[in-house]
Write an enzyme that holds these catalytic residues in place. Sequence first.
Site, short mmCIF file in Angstrom:
data_model
loop_
_atom_site.label_atom_id
_atom_site.label_comp_id
_atom_site.label_asym_id
_atom_site.label_seq_id
_atom_site.Cartn_x
_atom_site.Cartn_y
_atom_site.Cartn_z
N HIS A 59 2.48 4.52 41.43
CA HIS A 59 1.53 5.09 40.47
C HIS A 59 0.27 5.66 41.12
O HIS A 59 -0.48 6.37 40.48
CB HIS A 59 1.14 4.03 39.43
CG HIS A 59 2.29 3.64 38.55
ND1 HIS A 59 2.89 4.53 37.69
CD2 HIS A 59 2.96 2.47 38.41
CE1 HIS A 59 3.87 3.91 37.04
NE2 HIS A 59 3.94 2.66 37.47
N GLY A 114 -11.96 -5.83 -9.29
CA GLY A 114 -12.12 -4.76 -10.27
C GLY A 114 -12.92 -5.21 -11.48
O GLY A 114 -13.83 -4.50 -11.95
N SER A 169 -17.36 -4.81 0.28
CA SER A 169 -17.38 -6.19 0.79
C SER A 169 -18.35 -7.05 0.02
O SER A 169 -19.38 -6.57 -0.45
CB SER A 169 -17.76 -6.21 2.27
OG SER A 169 -17.82 -7.56 2.71
N ASN A 222 -5.86 -2.00 -17.16
CA ASN A 222 -5.13 -2.92 -16.29
C ASN A 222 -3.66 -2.89 -16.66
O ASN A 222 -3.30 -2.79 -17.83
CB ASN A 222 -5.66 -4.35 -16.45
CG ASN A 222 -5.17 -5.26 -15.35
OD1 ASN A 222 -5.53 -5.08 -14.19
ND2 ASN A 222 -4.31 -6.21 -15.68
N ARG A 223 -2.81 -2.94 -15.61
CA ARG A 223 -1.35 -2.88 -15.82
C ARG A 223 -0.90 -3.94 -16.84
O ARG A 223 -0.18 -3.64 -17.79
CB ARG A 223 -0.65 -3.09 -14.48
CG ARG A 223 0.84 -3.09 -14.55
CD ARG A 223 1.42 -3.33 -13.17
NE ARG A 223 1.04 -4.65 -12.63
CZ ARG A 223 1.48 -5.14 -11.48
NH1 ARG A 223 2.30 -4.43 -10.74
NH2 ARG A 223 1.09 -6.32 -11.05
N ASN A 282 -8.85 -2.59 -0.03
CA ASN A 282 -8.88 -2.65 1.43
C ASN A 282 -7.74 -1.85 2.03
O ASN A 282 -6.85 -2.40 2.66
CB ASN A 282 -8.75 -4.11 1.89
CG ASN A 282 -10.08 -4.82 1.86
OD1 ASN A 282 -11.12 -4.18 1.87
ND2 ASN A 282 -10.03 -6.13 1.83
N ASN A 315 -14.21 -6.46 8.66
CA ASN A 315 -13.38 -7.64 8.45
C ASN A 315 -12.92 -8.26 9.77
O ASN A 315 -12.81 -9.49 9.87
CB ASN A 315 -12.17 -7.29 7.58
CG ASN A 315 -12.55 -7.13 6.11
OD1 ASN A 315 -13.71 -6.86 5.79
ND2 ASN A 315 -11.59 -7.30 5.22
N LEU A 354 -8.05 -4.73 -13.18
CA LEU A 354 -9.08 -5.71 -13.55
C LEU A 354 -8.78 -7.08 -12.92
O LEU A 354 -8.76 -8.11 -13.58
CB LEU A 354 -9.18 -5.84 -15.07
CG LEU A 354 -9.75 -4.60 -15.77
CD1 LEU A 354 -9.60 -4.71 -17.29
CD2 LEU A 354 -11.22 -4.40 -15.40
P1 NAP Z 1 -6.29 -9.28 -7.53
O1 NAP Z 1 -7.27 -10.21 -8.12
O2 NAP Z 1 -4.98 -9.81 -7.06
O3 NAP Z 1 -6.03 -8.11 -8.58
C1 NAP Z 1 -5.13 -7.09 -8.33
C2 NAP Z 1 -5.20 -6.09 -9.46
O4 NAP Z 1 -4.34 -5.02 -9.13
C3 NAP Z 1 -4.74 -6.63 -10.80
O5 NAP Z 1 -5.52 -6.06 -11.78
C4 NAP Z 1 -3.29 -6.14 -10.86
O6 NAP Z 1 -2.84 -5.92 -12.17
C5 NAP Z 1 -3.41 -4.82 -10.20
N1 NAP Z 1 -2.14 -4.37 -9.62
C6 NAP Z 1 -1.40 -4.98 -8.67
N2 NAP Z 1 -0.32 -4.23 -8.39
C7 NAP Z 1 -0.39 -3.14 -9.17
C8 NAP Z 1 0.44 -2.01 -9.34
N3 NAP Z 1 1.54 -1.85 -8.60
N4 NAP Z 1 0.06 -1.08 -10.24
C9 NAP Z 1 -1.06 -1.26 -10.97
N5 NAP Z 1 -1.88 -2.30 -10.87
C10 NAP Z 1 -1.54 -3.23 -9.97
O7 NAP Z 1 -6.89 -8.51 -6.27
P2 NAP Z 1 -8.42 -8.35 -5.82
O8 NAP Z 1 -8.85 -9.56 -5.04
O9 NAP Z 1 -9.24 -7.89 -6.96
O10 NAP Z 1 -8.28 -7.18 -4.72
C11 NAP Z 1 -8.18 -5.82 -5.07
C12 NAP Z 1 -8.42 -5.01 -3.81
O11 NAP Z 1 -9.72 -5.31 -3.33
C13 NAP Z 1 -7.46 -5.32 -2.67
O12 NAP Z 1 -7.22 -4.16 -1.91
C14 NAP Z 1 -8.25 -6.31 -1.84
O13 NAP Z 1 -7.83 -6.36 -0.48
C15 NAP Z 1 -9.64 -5.74 -1.99
N6 NAP Z 1 -10.74 -6.68 -1.72
C16 NAP Z 1 -10.69 -7.97 -2.17
C17 NAP Z 1 -11.75 -8.81 -1.92
C18 NAP Z 1 -11.76 -10.24 -2.41
O14 NAP Z 1 -12.63 -11.00 -1.97
N7 NAP Z 1 -10.86 -10.63 -3.30
C19 NAP Z 1 -12.87 -8.34 -1.22
C20 NAP Z 1 -12.91 -7.01 -0.82
C21 NAP Z 1 -11.84 -6.20 -1.08
P3 NAP Z 1 -2.00 -7.03 -12.99
O15 NAP Z 1 -3.02 -7.82 -13.74
O16 NAP Z 1 -1.12 -6.24 -13.86
O17 NAP Z 1 -1.25 -7.85 -11.98
#
Ligand code: NAP
Length: 476
Positions: free
Chosen positions: A454, A13, A128, A31-32, A102, A186, A9
């Site tokens: 070559h 998420g 995206s 969520n973790r 991603n 991207n 989350l």
């Molecule tokens: P974020 O806000 O940093 O959230 C990461 C989430 O992953 C948190 O809920 C975190 O839980 C959880 N997490 C991290 N490590 C974990 C582990 N080892 N086991 C279980 N849960 C774990 O990241 P986000 O921006 O939502 O991005 C998530 C994905 O979407 C990434 O792959 C990112 O590249 C992609 N993405 C992001 C965007 C953007 O604009 N932000 C756009 C497109 C795609 P905790 O709360 O416990 O830390």
Amino acid sequence: MADIGLVGLGVMGANLALNMADNGHTVAVFNRTESKTDAFMDAAGDLSARLVPCRSLGELVAAITPPRPVVMMVPAGAAVDQQAEALAEKLAPGDLMIDAGNANFRETQRRTELYQERGFAYLGIGVSGGEEGARYGPSIMAGGAAEAYARVEPILASIAARYDDEPCAARVGPDGAGHFVKTIHNGIEYADMQMIAEIYGVLRDGYDMAPADMAAVFDRWNGGRLKSYLIEITAKVLAATDPDTGRPMTEIILDTAGQKGTGRWSAIEAQDLGVPATVIEAAVAARSLSARRDLRQTGAARLGAAAGTASDPLGDRDSAIGRLERALLAGKIAAYAQGFDVMTQASDVWGWNLPFGTIARIWRAGCIIRSVFLDDIARAYAEAGAIDNLMLVEPFAAMLNEAEADLRAVVAAAVAQAIPVPALSSALAYLDTMRSARTTANLIQGQRDFFGAHGFQRTDRDGDDFHGPWAMGLGG
Ligand code: NAP
């Protein structure tokens, strides 16, 4: 019981879960860090009726109607492996794991094979649109088996952005194809952003224009052929002032750009496929160099200001603004031509049969590079089917012919004034090379034959293994 599960989350998420709930789906969430789940539920308001907070993966799995689809929205890499493995221990055969982060497409290929062998279905989907897109309508590029996608298509189509009432969600191919397409999306996004930043650099450093005035220029451009989300937000960023100091935000923000990997991956994959993606590569390199601020500070001190000429080849500010707009359009055509070329080659190498018209269509809304320009690309693919290079088909060839002189003038002006424009100049070099019936690679072949025997082809005879008179014993 929930229709779907979602793990992670974070920014993306949480918003995807709310979007699903908003569209009538019941979502089990985990969520973790448990406190984040509580905060998420507290903030969900009325939507909490369609959200099932779970304290463990076991609880999450038990809350979903089988066969269960579960979305993972966690950072790419080890976190996906950990979550997928932990889920595999709880899920039943036939359940569907979906990595919506991603991920690197090669990892998605590996995981698809791994989990399919263990009886699960697996999808890798690129999402995206950032935070707002996730909440109100992202662009969704899915990779995986058609049957697996069909199971979640109604949910994904319902939460996706819409363009002309068509959902911006599609399966683009098997296993890693969705994450590959997202990676190239991207890469193009990096190129678009870098070229906009370079145009900003010419206005700021070449014309000494104030951010608010530049905001008005970008705002005006957003009513024309450059109309796009990135131009729109550029105007907004330039117009914003810092609430603490009252100064323009762009003067407060440090000039070191971050990156999380997808731009770099797109450049690596382009190189791996032997496809020139020089505008994207220049944009990735520019971010890397921006991040080496200490080195640049030392460079500025040691080398001093460049002896740029004070000439003004773009003319006065008003005529320069028109030329900059057309130069940006020309650079954009080159960047998109390269991105689609990389996808075309990847599609052949991996046997994906990527639907390019569909890809352009689902990029028209929801995603970061959404623009009217993508509608032109979608139409070009609809009319032509297969395209060798976007620069060579209409309306892009005509647009390039119209804007080429402006791109050249802008690059020349920037070079003369020592304003770095690596992406725009790469676009110009690509364009110039693409229209060269005879390049200078004949000399490269001569050099290669000289030092490595070559061999080369000749202009006047058939065959591919001729050698020059420099060969051993021939007096070279
Ligand atoms: P974020 O806000 O940093 O959230 C990461 C989430 O992953 C948190 O809920 C975190 O839980 C959880 N997490 C991290 N490590 C974990 C582990 N080892 N086991 C279980 N849960 C774990 O990241 P986000 O921006 O939502 O991005 C998530 C994905 O979407 C990434 O792959 C990112 O590249 C992609 N993405 C992001 C965007 C953007 O604009 N932000 C756009 C497109 C795609 P905790 O709360 O416990 O830390």
